[in-house]
Design a protein around this motif. Structure first.
Motif, PDB file in Angstrom:
ATOM      1  N   PRO A  21     -54.873 -93.036 -13.832  1.00  0.00           N
ATOM      2  CA  PRO A  21     -55.737 -92.971 -12.653  1.00  0.00           C
ATOM      3  C   PRO A  21     -54.997 -92.705 -11.349  1.00  0.00           C
ATOM      4  O   PRO A  21     -55.468 -91.925 -10.513  1.00  0.00           O
ATOM      5  CB  PRO A  21     -56.423 -94.343 -12.622  1.00  0.00           C
ATOM      6  CG  PRO A  21     -56.436 -94.772 -14.052  1.00  0.00           C
ATOM      7  CD  PRO A  21     -55.146 -94.250 -14.628  1.00  0.00           C
ATOM      8  N   THR A  25     -55.528 -89.252  -9.286  1.00  0.00           N
ATOM      9  CA  THR A  25     -56.070 -89.340  -7.934  1.00  0.00           C
ATOM     10  C   THR A  25     -55.192 -88.550  -6.969  1.00  0.00           C
ATOM     11  O   THR A  25     -55.689 -87.787  -6.133  1.00  0.00           O
ATOM     12  CB  THR A  25     -56.184 -90.810  -7.484  1.00  0.00           C
ATOM     13  OG1 THR A  25     -57.090 -91.492  -8.357  1.00  0.00           O
ATOM     14  CG2 THR A  25     -56.680 -90.925  -6.049  1.00  0.00           C
ATOM     15  N   GLN A  72     -61.707 -87.931 -14.438  1.00  0.00           N
ATOM     16  CA  GLN A  72     -60.701 -87.582 -13.444  1.00  0.00           C
ATOM     17  C   GLN A  72     -60.030 -86.247 -13.779  1.00  0.00           C
ATOM     18  O   GLN A  72     -59.814 -85.414 -12.901  1.00  0.00           O
ATOM     19  CB  GLN A  72     -59.645 -88.682 -13.322  1.00  0.00           C
ATOM     20  CG  GLN A  72     -60.135 -89.883 -12.545  1.00  0.00           C
ATOM     21  CD  GLN A  72     -58.998 -90.819 -12.245  1.00  0.00           C
ATOM     22  OE1 GLN A  72     -58.523 -91.539 -13.116  1.00  0.00           O
ATOM     23  NE2 GLN A  72     -58.537 -90.805 -10.998  1.00  0.00           N
TER      24      GLN A  72
END
Length: 136
Positions: A21, A25, A72
């Motif tokens: 993550p 990001t 994502q």
């Protein structure tokens, strides 16, 4: 003998080591702002182990770690971000940036990349003490 390839293009703005993550990001923001970035993902993100997380903004009902990572990756790709399977095996500081060696899985050899910046998003690893009564 492993094959070695070099990217002959300009250095990346950022090499991102880790496809969890945090790394994804970072890749999303860099891609949205038109920066060249490459995520190197070993495929071992601990987030993938989470059956249901309620600690992710905008997912009050919860989301599995595998679904979060998939979303994502899709989001990064939508903005043209690149994700490469592999593992960074060497990282060297050079004038103006860094040079990295990336081991590509399944006999793909080693690829070398240059980047002006590096984002280390390798996550955490549990190192538990060796106590006999420590529960698994």
């Amino acid at each position: 003998m492993p094959q070695h390839r070099s990217r002959k293009t300009e250095p990346l703005d950022c090499l991102i080591v880790g496809g969890g993550p945090g790394g994804l990001t970072g890749a999303l923001y860099l891609a949205r702002f038109g920066r060249s970035a490459l995520v190197v993902d070993s495929g071992r993100s601990r987030a993938g182990w989470i059956p249901m997380s309620h600690n992710v903004p905008a997912f009050a009902e919860g989301i599995s770690g595998a679904d979060l990572l998939r979303r994502q990756r899709d989001h990064v790709a939508r903005y043209g971000g690149r994700i490469m399977p592999g593992a960074v095996t060497d990282l060297t500081r050079t004038p103006g940036g860094f040079r990295a060696a990336i081991r590509v899985p399944d006999g793909g050899g080693t690829e070398r990349v240059a980047a002006r910046h590096v984002l280390l998003a390798t996550g955490a690893e549990d190192v538990e003490p060796d106590f006999p009564d420590l529960p698994d």
